[in-house]
Design a protein around this motif. Sequence first.
Motif, mmCIF file in Angstrom:
data_model
loop_
_atom_site.group_PDB
_atom_site.id
_atom_site.type_symbol
_atom_site.label_atom_id
_atom_site.label_comp_id
_atom_site.label_asym_id
_atom_site.label_seq_id
_atom_site.Cartn_x
_atom_site.Cartn_y
_atom_site.Cartn_z
ATOM 1 N N ARG A 106 -7.859 -7.209 7.443
ATOM 2 C CA ARG A 106 -7.761 -5.780 7.107
ATOM 3 C C ARG A 106 -7.198 -5.597 5.705
ATOM 4 O O ARG A 106 -7.632 -4.708 4.956
ATOM 5 C CB ARG A 106 -6.881 -5.058 8.124
ATOM 6 C CG ARG A 106 -7.534 -4.841 9.482
ATOM 7 C CD ARG A 106 -6.760 -3.828 10.296
ATOM 8 N NE ARG A 106 -5.384 -4.230 10.503
ATOM 9 C CZ ARG A 106 -4.967 -4.990 11.518
ATOM 10 N NH1 ARG A 106 -5.852 -5.433 12.411
ATOM 11 N NH2 ARG A 106 -3.694 -5.299 11.664
ATOM 12 N N ASP A 134 -8.913 -3.734 2.518
ATOM 13 C CA ASP A 134 -8.276 -2.656 1.755
ATOM 14 C C ASP A 134 -8.246 -2.979 0.265
ATOM 15 O O ASP A 134 -8.475 -2.107 -0.584
ATOM 16 C CB ASP A 134 -6.847 -2.416 2.261
ATOM 17 C CG ASP A 134 -6.811 -1.733 3.613
ATOM 18 O OD1 ASP A 134 -7.851 -1.172 4.018
ATOM 19 O OD2 ASP A 134 -5.753 -1.762 4.271
ATOM 20 N N THR A 180 0.789 -1.230 0.000
ATOM 21 C CA THR A 180 0.000 0.000 0.000
ATOM 22 C C THR A 180 0.820 1.278 0.000
ATOM 23 O O THR A 180 0.256 2.370 -0.058
ATOM 24 C CB THR A 180 -0.939 0.041 1.225
ATOM 25 O OG1 THR A 180 -0.164 -0.040 2.427
ATOM 26 C CG2 THR A 180 -1.933 -1.095 1.183
#
Length: 203
Positions: free
Chosen positions: A107, A111, A62
């Motif tokens: 998580r 995302d 990310t």
Amino acid sequence: MTTRARIRDAAIALFARDGFTATTVRAVAEEAGVSAGLVIHHFGSKEKLRAECDARIVDELTTTKGSLDGRNLSVTMQAMLADLDRYRPTLDYLGRMLLDGSPAGDRLLDDLVAFTVTMLDEGVASGAMEPSSDPYMRALIVTLHGVMPIVLQRQFARLLGEPGLTDTMIRRMTLPSLELYTHGLYADDALLLAAREALKGQR
């Protein structure tokens, strides 16, 4: 590379290859070229070491690094798949994260889906993609399709006669995947119309 980073990267490689439970602190220490005591000194426990490894993988996916595009995880994934030798430990670790039910893995999937929702919404808005009756569900399906070769790489490799996630396997997937997304699967809309009709009374 600092000693802490060397230990972390050694743990990522071993956790990806052998799994968290089967990997000992001693094995990580040997892989990193340090003592087991030094691993504990830096991280406190194997669980805390794993948490830092999880965080590193999420950061790798990310955060903009070189040619990777942190704004679009699908682009990042494609860049990683195009350079398998460099990113294999990351991809193998990612596959385990998505399957083991860890909070970090959950998580990360959240995302990935959120980024895909944005990507598809932008595609529809620009006219490059068709609209969907359920944009979120479509984004979820596209996301899971994208991670499928990583999560199920052993089965992919077995069925294709490959030793693992290889360049050959990725190249072979490229055109059929794009054909499916570009042209669809069915030659007419008969099944779609029938499904819409059948679902009308179930809402």
